[in-house]
Design a protein around this motif. Structure first.
Motif, PDB file in Angstrom:
ATOM      1  N   ARG A   1       0.850  -1.175   0.000  1.00  0.00           N
ATOM      2  CA  ARG A   1       0.000   0.000   0.000  1.00  0.00           C
ATOM      3  C   ARG A   1       0.891   1.232   0.000  1.00  0.00           C
ATOM      4  O   ARG A   1       1.762   1.371   0.844  1.00  0.00           O
ATOM      5  N   ASN A   2       0.628   2.100  -0.964  1.00  0.00           N
ATOM      6  CA  ASN A   2       1.436   3.305  -1.103  1.00  0.00           C
ATOM      7  C   ASN A   2       0.560   4.500  -1.411  1.00  0.00           C
ATOM      8  O   ASN A   2      -0.447   4.378  -2.100  1.00  0.00           O
ATOM      9  N   ARG A   3       0.989   5.643  -0.920  1.00  0.00           N
ATOM     10  CA  ARG A   3       0.392   6.915  -1.320  1.00  0.00           C
ATOM     11  C   ARG A   3       1.413   7.585  -2.223  1.00  0.00           C
ATOM     12  O   ARG A   3       2.522   7.897  -1.795  1.00  0.00           O
ATOM     13  N   LEU A  24       0.000  -4.817  -8.344  1.00  0.00           N
ATOM     14  CA  LEU A  24      -0.208  -3.424  -7.949  1.00  0.00           C
ATOM     15  C   LEU A  24      -1.530  -3.369  -7.188  1.00  0.00           C
ATOM     16  O   LEU A  24      -2.600  -3.290  -7.781  1.00  0.00           O
ATOM     17  N   ASN A  27      -3.060   1.015  -3.909  1.00  0.00           N
ATOM     18  CA  ASN A  27      -2.279   2.243  -3.957  1.00  0.00           C
ATOM     19  C   ASN A  27      -3.207   3.419  -4.220  1.00  0.00           C
ATOM     20  O   ASN A  27      -4.244   3.270  -4.851  1.00  0.00           O
ATOM     21  N   THR A  28      -2.828   4.575  -3.723  1.00  0.00           N
ATOM     22  CA  THR A  28      -3.518   5.818  -4.033  1.00  0.00           C
ATOM     23  C   THR A  28      -2.554   6.674  -4.835  1.00  0.00           C
ATOM     24  O   THR A  28      -1.444   6.963  -4.376  1.00  0.00           O
ATOM     25  N   ASN A  53      -6.849  -0.113  -6.531  1.00  0.00           N
ATOM     26  CA  ASN A  53      -6.131   1.158  -6.533  1.00  0.00           C
ATOM     27  C   ASN A  53      -7.123   2.307  -6.656  1.00  0.00           C
ATOM     28  O   ASN A  53      -8.221   2.140  -7.176  1.00  0.00           O
ATOM     29  N   TYR A 153      -4.739   3.220  -0.583  1.00  0.00           N
ATOM     30  CA  TYR A 153      -3.767   2.755   0.406  1.00  0.00           C
ATOM     31  C   TYR A 153      -4.280   2.837   1.836  1.00  0.00           C
ATOM     32  O   TYR A 153      -3.753   2.183   2.728  1.00  0.00           O
TER      33      TYR A 153
END
Length: 163
Positions: A1-3, A24, A27-28, A53, A153
């Motif tokens: 999880r990513n911003r 993937l 994610n944001t 996402n 995320y």
């Protein structure tokens, strides 16, 4: 999880000749920079699986130069210049991309206001109906608040603003 925020070109970029599997998930990707895209593959890229996402960009959501074995689905997308540019063909909506390439057939459209980064809100707003709507993925989003996992995320806390 990513911003991934305030990008000027692409939130995620894959190079020519890359091959998966690449997952993937959750994610944001957010930007206000003119022309910024969510995902860009330059050249042949295959083996990507995209799920849950949350993409909010003024450019194209998914820019994929070659029609390869990739699997985009269950994402939430707002893209000012079109949801996808798939092998040179622009798709303004998720429905168009689904009909042409069987991609994002379970994806959800969003408005550019689905997030409020300036106000510190990185989870999807309750008013858009995107909370608790992400597809469950074993070992990835088992611990969630509410009836199901959220897209992006960040899981919205119980009683969050807009509930």
């Amino acid at each position: 999880r990513n911003r991934i925020a305030r990008v000027t070109h692409a939130g995620v970029k894959a190079g020519s000749g890359s091959a998966g599997p690449v997952y993937l998930y959750h994610n944001t990707i957010w930007s206000r920079s003119p022309g910024a895209a969510g995902f860009v593959s330059e050249g042949a890229f295959e083996g990507l699986v995209s799920r849950n996402n949350l993409i909010v960009v003024p450019g194209v959501g998914w820019l994929v130069e070659a029609d390869r074995a990739n699997d985009f689905d269950f994402d939430v997308v707002y893209a000012g210049e079109g949801v996808a540019d798939w092998a040179g063909e622009r798709h303004a909506t998720l429905a168009s991309w689904c009909a042409a390439a069987a991609q994002e057939c379970s994806g959800l459209p969003a408005s550019e206001d689905v997030l409020n980064p300036d106000g510190g809100q990185w989870a999807p707003s309750a008013g858009e109906g995107h909370r608790d709507k992400a597809v469950p993925i074993a070992g990835i989003n088992d611990e969630f608040v509410g009836a199901g996992p959220d897209h992006g995320y960040l899981e919205a806390p119980a009683g969050a603003v807009g509930d």
